[in-house]
Design a protein around this motif. Structure first.
Motif, PDB file in Angstrom:
ATOM      1  N   GLY A  88       0.804  -1.227   0.000  1.00 29.01           N
ATOM      2  CA  GLY A  88       0.000   0.000   0.000  1.00 29.01           C
ATOM      3  C   GLY A  88       0.827   1.262   0.000  1.00 29.01           C
ATOM      4  O   GLY A  88       0.293   2.350   0.252  1.00 29.01           O
ATOM      5  N   ALA A  89       2.134   1.150  -0.282  1.00 32.59           N
ATOM      6  CA  ALA A  89       3.002   2.325  -0.304  1.00 32.59           C
ATOM      7  C   ALA A  89       2.497   3.352  -1.320  1.00 32.59           C
ATOM      8  O   ALA A  89       2.038   3.000  -2.412  1.00 32.59           O
ATOM      9  CB  ALA A  89       4.428   1.915  -0.654  1.00 32.59           C
ATOM     10  N   HIS A  90       2.600   4.627  -0.962  1.00 37.06           N
ATOM     11  CA  HIS A  90       2.192   5.698  -1.868  1.00 37.06           C
ATOM     12  C   HIS A  90       3.126   5.788  -3.069  1.00 37.06           C
ATOM     13  O   HIS A  90       2.717   6.193  -4.150  1.00 37.06           O
ATOM     14  CB  HIS A  90       2.180   7.037  -1.123  1.00 37.06           C
ATOM     15  N   ASP A  91       4.386   5.437  -2.866  1.00 32.24           N
ATOM     16  CA  ASP A  91       5.383   5.560  -3.930  1.00 32.24           C
ATOM     17  C   ASP A  91       6.114   4.234  -4.108  1.00 32.24           C
ATOM     18  O   ASP A  91       7.289   4.097  -3.791  1.00 32.24           O
ATOM     19  CB  ASP A  91       6.370   6.684  -3.604  1.00 32.24           C
ATOM     20  N   ASN A  92       5.388   3.251  -4.610  1.00 26.68           N
ATOM     21  CA  ASN A  92       5.964   1.923  -4.824  1.00 26.68           C
ATOM     22  C   ASN A  92       7.127   1.978  -5.804  1.00 26.68           C
ATOM     23  O   ASN A  92       8.160   1.326  -5.599  1.00 26.68           O
ATOM     24  CB  ASN A  92       4.887   0.957  -5.317  1.00 26.68           C
ATOM     25  N   LYS A  93       6.987   2.778  -6.850  1.00 24.10           N
ATOM     26  CA  LYS A  93       8.008   2.830  -7.906  1.00 24.10           C
ATOM     27  C   LYS A  93       9.362   3.270  -7.367  1.00 24.10           C
ATOM     28  O   LYS A  93      10.391   2.619  -7.607  1.00 24.10           O
ATOM     29  CB  LYS A  93       7.547   3.766  -9.016  1.00 24.10           C
ATOM     30  N   ASP A  94       9.384   4.395  -6.634  1.00 23.72           N
ATOM     31  CA  ASP A  94      10.664   4.885  -6.120  1.00 23.72           C
ATOM     32  C   ASP A  94      11.187   4.012  -4.981  1.00 23.72           C
ATOM     33  O   ASP A  94      12.400   3.883  -4.800  1.00 23.72           O
ATOM     34  CB  ASP A  94      10.535   6.333  -5.661  1.00 23.72           C
ATOM     35  N   ALA A  95      10.286   3.409  -4.211  1.00 23.34           N
ATOM     36  CA  ALA A  95      10.719   2.496  -3.151  1.00 23.34           C
ATOM     37  C   ALA A  95      11.405   1.274  -3.756  1.00 23.34           C
ATOM     38  O   ALA A  95      12.445   0.824  -3.264  1.00 23.34           O
ATOM     39  CB  ALA A  95       9.526   2.072  -2.299  1.00 23.34           C
ATOM     40  N   GLN A  96      10.846   0.741  -4.835  1.00 27.00           N
ATOM     41  CA  GLN A  96      11.482  -0.384  -5.527  1.00 27.00           C
ATOM     42  C   GLN A  96      12.847   0.032  -6.071  1.00 27.00           C
ATOM     43  O   GLN A  96      13.830  -0.709  -5.954  1.00 27.00           O
ATOM     44  CB  GLN A  96      10.586  -0.862  -6.685  1.00 27.00           C
ATOM     45  N   ALA A  97      12.917   1.228  -6.629  1.00 25.81           N
ATOM     46  CA  ALA A  97      14.180   1.713  -7.188  1.00 25.81           C
ATOM     47  C   ALA A  97      15.223   1.918  -6.092  1.00 25.81           C
ATOM     48  O   ALA A  97      16.422   1.662  -6.305  1.00 25.81           O
ATOM     49  CB  ALA A  97      13.944   3.021  -7.942  1.00 25.81           C
ATOM     50  N   LEU A  98      14.793   2.361  -4.917  1.00 26.25           N
ATOM     51  CA  LEU A  98      15.747   2.573  -3.826  1.00 26.25           C
ATOM     52  C   LEU A  98      16.329   1.245  -3.348  1.00 26.25           C
ATOM     53  O   LEU A  98      17.533   1.159  -3.063  1.00 26.25           O
ATOM     54  CB  LEU A  98      15.083   3.308  -2.668  1.00 26.25           C
ATOM     55  N   ILE A  99      15.513   0.205  -3.270  1.00 22.82           N
ATOM     56  CA  ILE A  99      16.047  -1.104  -2.886  1.00 22.82           C
ATOM     57  C   ILE A  99      17.089  -1.563  -3.900  1.00 22.82           C
ATOM     58  O   ILE A  99      18.183  -2.037  -3.538  1.00 22.82           O
ATOM     59  CB  ILE A  99      14.917  -2.142  -2.743  1.00 22.82           C
ATOM     60  N   GLU A 100      16.794  -1.400  -5.175  1.00 18.26           N
ATOM     61  CA  GLU A 100      17.760  -1.776  -6.205  1.00 18.26           C
ATOM     62  C   GLU A 100      19.050  -0.967  -6.054  1.00 18.26           C
ATOM     63  O   GLU A 100      20.160  -1.502  -6.221  1.00 18.26           O
ATOM     64  CB  GLU A 100      17.129  -1.556  -7.587  1.00 18.26           C
ATOM     65  N   TYR A 101      18.916   0.301  -5.715  1.00 19.64           N
ATOM     66  CA  TYR A 101      20.092   1.168  -5.510  1.00 19.64           C
ATOM     67  C   TYR A 101      20.899   0.716  -4.295  1.00 19.64           C
ATOM     68  O   TYR A 101      22.136   0.709  -4.333  1.00 19.64           O
ATOM     69  CB  TYR A 101      19.606   2.597  -5.342  1.00 19.64           C
ATOM     70  N   LEU A 102      20.216   0.321  -3.217  1.00 17.32           N
ATOM     71  CA  LEU A 102      20.921  -0.144  -2.018  1.00 17.32           C
ATOM     72  C   LEU A 102      21.717  -1.416  -2.295  1.00 17.32           C
ATOM     73  O   LEU A 102      22.686  -1.711  -1.589  1.00 17.32           O
ATOM     74  CB  LEU A 102      19.925  -0.397  -0.884  1.00 17.32           C
ATOM     75  N   LEU A 103      21.315  -2.165  -3.306  1.00 19.97           N
ATOM     76  CA  LEU A 103      22.003  -3.403  -3.675  1.00 19.97           C
ATOM     77  C   LEU A 103      23.137  -3.173  -4.673  1.00 19.97           C
ATOM     78  O   LEU A 103      23.842  -4.111  -5.033  1.00 19.97           O
ATOM     79  CB  LEU A 103      21.012  -4.412  -4.257  1.00 19.97           C
ATOM     80  N   SER A 104      23.315  -1.926  -5.107  1.00 20.22           N
ATOM     81  CA  SER A 104      24.348  -1.631  -6.108  1.00 20.22           C
ATOM     82  C   SER A 104      25.742  -1.783  -5.507  1.00 20.22           C
ATOM     83  O   SER A 104      25.943  -1.585  -4.307  1.00 20.22           O
ATOM     84  CB  SER A 104      24.166  -0.209  -6.647  1.00 20.22           C
ATOM     85  N   PRO A 105      26.729  -2.134  -6.315  1.00 19.66           N
ATOM     86  CA  PRO A 105      28.098  -2.297  -5.790  1.00 19.66           C
ATOM     87  C   PRO A 105      28.625  -1.058  -5.082  1.00 19.66           C
ATOM     88  O   PRO A 105      29.296  -1.171  -4.053  1.00 19.66           O
ATOM     89  CB  PRO A 105      28.915  -2.610  -7.052  1.00 19.66           C
ATOM     90  N   ASP A 106      28.321   0.128  -5.594  1.00 16.73           N
ATOM     91  CA  ASP A 106      28.838   1.353  -4.979  1.00 16.73           C
ATOM     92  C   ASP A 106      28.289   1.554  -3.570  1.00 16.73           C
ATOM     93  O   ASP A 106      29.043   1.874  -2.635  1.00 16.73           O
ATOM     94  CB  ASP A 106      28.490   2.565  -5.846  1.00 16.73           C
ATOM     95  N   VAL A 107      26.981   1.383  -3.397  1.00 18.17           N
ATOM     96  CA  VAL A 107      26.381   1.574  -2.079  1.00 18.17           C
ATOM     97  C   VAL A 107      26.808   0.467  -1.125  1.00 18.17           C
ATOM     98  O   VAL A 107      27.097   0.709   0.049  1.00 18.17           O
ATOM     99  CB  VAL A 107      24.842   1.658  -2.178  1.00 18.17           C
ATOM    100  N   GLN A 108      26.881  -0.748  -1.638  1.00 16.87           N
ATOM    101  CA  GLN A 108      27.325  -1.867  -0.810  1.00 16.87           C
ATOM    102  C   GLN A 108      28.743  -1.624  -0.279  1.00 16.87           C
ATOM    103  O   GLN A 108      29.044  -1.907   0.887  1.00 16.87           O
ATOM    104  CB  GLN A 108      27.302  -3.152  -1.636  1.00 16.87           C
ATOM    105  N   LYS A 109      29.596  -1.057  -1.113  1.00 12.40           N
ATOM    106  CA  LYS A 109      30.975  -0.791  -0.687  1.00 12.40           C
ATOM    107  C   LYS A 109      31.021   0.349   0.319  1.00 12.40           C
ATOM    108  O   LYS A 109      31.829   0.320   1.265  1.00 12.40           O
ATOM    109  CB  LYS A 109      31.847  -0.471  -1.902  1.00 12.40           C
ATOM    110  N   ILE A 110      30.155   1.346   0.167  1.00 10.95           N
ATOM    111  CA  ILE A 110      30.090   2.437   1.138  1.00 10.95           C
ATOM    112  C   ILE A 110      29.819   1.887   2.533  1.00 10.95           C
ATOM    113  O   ILE A 110      30.498   2.227   3.513  1.00 10.95           O
ATOM    114  CB  ILE A 110      29.004   3.464   0.743  1.00 10.95           C
ATOM    115  N   PHE A 111      28.818   1.015   2.643  1.00 13.12           N
ATOM    116  CA  PHE A 111      28.474   0.472   3.952  1.00 13.12           C
ATOM    117  C   PHE A 111      29.561  -0.455   4.481  1.00 13.12           C
ATOM    118  O   PHE A 111      29.818  -0.504   5.683  1.00 13.12           O
ATOM    119  CB  PHE A 111      27.120  -0.246   3.900  1.00 13.12           C
TER     120      PHE A 111
END
Length: 342
Positions: free
Chosen positions: A261-284
């Motif tokens: 029921g998220a108001h912004d499913n599209k950007d929420a899905q995109a953010l999860i994909e971004y969190l899984l990116s090599p660059d973000v994974q390496k930051i953490f």
């Protein structure tokens, strides 16, 4: 436990609902250093690329789960990040929407693909943290087994968190597993803990700051602890190292899901994909010692110290049935209080 959850849920329910502004993505996740990393090093590039503003709702996993419960009919949260235990509760209550996997998701280790509706975004391993200098001074080999902590030479010189902490819970489950039990038969773990491990303990300490002080004062030389805590202490220059026991190291995961029921499913899905990116994974990995779940992340041996990284480490990680563990945990806590930390 039930009463505590109800009060948390009630408290969240009485908060005024947030106005869900256009172009605002509402993310509920941990506070502290995690929030700092997200807001300073992760979110800005995503906000710019997707033309959104991310509103951060800080809280621990119990807080976030309570908010999801309270807002189930009309959720304000678009994306929730929680420990894997509470996330399994959220999944069982159908709080999460199906993921829409992208290219980065395809490169995620299978251990992090916990459900079609949620995914692990970072890993912590539970094992034995030890003072490398103290071990060298005493002529001791680094720990290599969960059974090592039963050695009389460590009496009064080791510690572990209590069962109110997931590290302590994972240790109990491992001792049960090693001695013929598991999540469906925890008694072998209690028996071994009471007979062999508890008598060696200097302290049962669940506070990360207090545990760190026990190491730095020299009061203890080893502890059951997690990779991320070990990493943080080692970053100060203290010679703390992490040992993966040969019987396996339980995994803990930061996990994420898009809220049903998220108001912004599209950007929420995109953010999860971004969190899984090599660059973000390496930051953490480099800023918090969180183990990357994306197979393509590259760390040097120096960078990977005290971080669960690479296929060899992934093959040693142990997962438990959190639905079963969550159901049994209140009874185990009562037994722990009677038998171990008495």
């Amino acid at each position: 436990m039930r009463k505590q959850f109800f009060l948390l849920a009630l408290g969240a329910a009485t908060l005024p609902a947030a106005a869900h502004a256009d172009n605002t993505l509402y993310v509920a996740a941990y506070g502290g250093s995690f929030q700092t990393i997200m807001q300073s090093a992760v979110f800005p590039a995503f906000e710019k690329a997707h033309h959104v503003h991310i509103q951060y709702i800080a809280g621990n996993s119990s807080d976030t789960l309570a908010k999801l419960q309270a807002e189930k009919a009309h959720p304000d949260i678009d994306l929730a990040i929680m420990d894997d235990g509470p996330m399994y509760q959220a999944l069982s209550l159908h709080f999460c929407a199906p993921l829409k996997p992208g290219p980065n998701y395809q490169n995620v280790y299978s251990i992090a693909k916990i459900s079609p509706d949620a995914v692990g975004t970072g890993l912590v391993a539970v094992g034995i943290a030890y003072n490398a200098d103290a071990f060298k001074k005493n002529g001791w080999a680094p720990p290599s087994s969960w059974a090592d902590l039963a050695d009389p030479k460590y009496k009064g010189r080791i510690a572990m968190p209590g069962l109110d902490n997931t590290y302590g819970l994972d240790a109990l489950l491992m001792y049960a597993k090693i001695h013929g039990g598991g999540g469906d038969n925890i008694q072998p773990g209690f028996d071994y803990m009471a007979a062999k491990i508890a008598p060696n303990m200097d302290a049962f300490e669940s506070s990360p700051g207090a545990m760190s002080q026990l190491f730095q004062s020299g009061e203890i030389v080893a502890s059951i602890w997690g990779t991320s805590r070990t990493f943080s202490v080692a970053q100060t220059g203290f010679p703390l190292r992490f040992a993966y026991p040969k019987e396996g190291a339980p995994e803990l995961m930061d996990t994420a899901c898009v809220v049903n029921g998220a108001h912004d499913n599209k950007d929420a899905q995109a953010l999860i994909e971004y969190l899984l990116s090599p660059d973000v994974q390496k930051i953490f990995a480099l800023k918090s010692g969180t183990g990357p779940v994306n197979k393509t992340v590259k760390l040097t041996p120096t960078q990977a110290q005290n971080i669960p990284y690479g296929p060899n480490v992934m093959s040693t990680l142990v997962s438990f049935d959190w639905n079963r563990v969550n159901a049994a945990r209140p009874a185990w806590q009562a037994q722990w209080n009677r038998q171990i930390e008495k």
